[in-house]
Design a protein around this motif. Structure first.
Motif, short mmCIF file in Angstrom:
data_model
loop_
_atom_site.label_atom_id
_atom_site.label_comp_id
_atom_site.label_asym_id
_atom_site.label_seq_id
_atom_site.Cartn_x
_atom_site.Cartn_y
_atom_site.Cartn_z
N ALA A 45 0.83 -1.20 0.00
CA ALA A 45 0.00 0.00 0.00
C ALA A 45 0.87 1.25 0.00
N GLU A 46 1.95 1.23 0.76
CA GLU A 46 2.86 2.38 0.80
C GLU A 46 3.56 2.55 -0.55
N ARG A 47 3.98 1.44 -1.18
CA ARG A 47 4.65 1.51 -2.48
C ARG A 47 3.72 2.09 -3.54
N VAL A 48 2.47 1.65 -3.53
CA VAL A 48 1.48 2.15 -4.50
C VAL A 48 1.25 3.64 -4.29
N ALA A 49 1.12 4.05 -3.04
CA ALA A 49 0.88 5.47 -2.74
C ALA A 49 2.08 6.33 -3.17
N ARG A 50 3.28 5.84 -2.93
CA ARG A 50 4.47 6.60 -3.34
C ARG A 50 4.60 6.70 -4.86
N ALA A 51 4.29 5.61 -5.56
CA ALA A 51 4.35 5.62 -7.03
C ALA A 51 3.34 6.60 -7.59
N GLU A 52 2.13 6.63 -7.03
CA GLU A 52 1.13 7.57 -7.50
C GLU A 52 1.55 9.01 -7.21
N ALA A 53 2.14 9.23 -6.05
CA ALA A 53 2.60 10.58 -5.71
C ALA A 53 3.68 11.05 -6.68
N ALA A 54 4.60 10.16 -7.05
CA ALA A 54 5.65 10.52 -8.00
C ALA A 54 5.06 10.81 -9.38
N LEU A 55 4.10 10.02 -9.80
CA LEU A 55 3.44 10.24 -11.08
C LEU A 55 2.75 11.61 -11.09
N ARG A 56 2.05 11.94 -10.01
CA ARG A 56 1.38 13.23 -9.92
C ARG A 56 2.39 14.38 -9.97
N ARG A 57 3.52 14.22 -9.28
CA ARG A 57 4.55 15.27 -9.31
C ARG A 57 5.04 15.50 -10.73
N ARG A 58 5.29 14.41 -11.47
CA ARG A 58 5.76 14.56 -12.85
C ARG A 58 4.71 15.23 -13.72
N ALA A 59 3.46 14.85 -13.56
CA ALA A 59 2.38 15.43 -14.38
C ALA A 59 2.22 16.92 -14.09
N VAL A 60 2.23 17.29 -12.82
CA VAL A 60 2.08 18.70 -12.46
C VAL A 60 3.28 19.50 -12.95
N THR A 61 4.47 18.93 -12.84
CA THR A 61 5.67 19.62 -13.30
C THR A 61 5.62 19.88 -14.80
N ALA A 62 5.19 18.89 -15.57
CA ALA A 62 5.09 19.08 -17.03
C ALA A 62 4.11 20.19 -17.37
N SER A 63 2.96 20.20 -16.69
CA SER A 63 1.96 21.24 -16.97
C SER A 63 2.41 22.60 -16.45
N ARG A 64 3.07 22.62 -15.31
CA ARG A 64 3.55 23.89 -14.77
C ARG A 64 4.63 24.49 -15.67
N THR A 65 5.49 23.64 -16.23
CA THR A 65 6.53 24.13 -17.15
C THR A 65 5.88 24.77 -18.37
N LEU A 66 4.83 24.14 -18.90
CA LEU A 66 4.11 24.73 -20.03
C LEU A 66 3.49 26.07 -19.64
N LEU A 67 2.87 26.11 -18.48
CA LEU A 67 2.26 27.36 -18.01
C LEU A 67 3.30 28.48 -17.92
N GLU A 68 4.48 28.16 -17.45
CA GLU A 68 5.55 29.15 -17.37
C GLU A 68 5.95 29.65 -18.76
#
Length: 185
Positions: A45-68
């Motif tokens: 459960a902890e591994r799954v939660a960490r993987a999802e958190a990393a995926l979300r960070r990458r997705a937000v970073t890609a969109s934030r870079t575009l916004l910039e």
């Protein structure tokens, strides 16, 4: 709450219930240690939660870079406001939507979000071309890059988040079209 989040909560709840039931039937010799299966379920459960958190960070970073890039282009070329600002507004909504559900990672302090919330990216900002057409082409390239990044994450994402990523990726491709080919139509 995403499917992965629900799954982690259900696994943790099942583990706690099993521990409580086992505790009720113990011989009173003291606190019961979790079984190997319970410990494995908690680690998964902890591994799954960490993987999802990393995926979300990458997705937000890609969109934030575009916004910039949208912001830099608008600052360098105010005359493009009517054409670029509606797309910039959409990109800002994508950053917010992809970052929804920010929650602490397992084992982290409650105030530490799992997705990047501070403005700025790791790469230094590139200068916007002085020619407006070149600036639009570069912005379209950034929209394509963000779209490709979101598409690449689809298979690893939980179902609800994958649908959101697919929508944002499609919007990024549409932005790229509107910034270049759409002007010619």
């Amino acid at each position: 709450m995403t499917t992965t989040g629900r799954r982690a909560v259900l696994v943790a709840g099942a583990s706690a219930a099993a521990a409580a039931l086992t505790g009720c039937t113990s011989d009173g010799a003291g606190p019961r240690r979790p079984s190997a299966a319970e410990e494995a379920a908690a680690r998964e459960a902890e591994r799954v939660a960490r993987a999802e958190a990393a995926l979300r960070r990458r997705a937000v970073t890609a969109s934030r870079t575009l916004l910039e890039r949208y912001d830099a282009t608008l600052a360098a070329h105010p005359a493009l406001h009517a054409r670029v600002h509606p797309l910039r507004t959409s990109a800002a909504a994508h950053v917010a939507a992809l970052g929804e559900g920010d929650r602490p990672a397992p084992g982290s302090p409650s105030g530490t979000p799992t997705t990047a919330t501070a403005s700025g990216s790791a790469a230094p900002a590139r200068a916007v071309p002085t020619d407006p057409k070149a600036a639009l082409r570069e912005l379209a390239g950034a929209a394509r890059a963000a779209s490709d990044a979101h598409t690449a994450e689809l298979l690893a994402a939980p179902p609800e988040y994958a649908r959101l990523l697919a929508s944002v990726a499609a919007a990024g491709a549409a932005h790229a079209y509107l910034l270049t080919e759409g002007a010619r139509a």
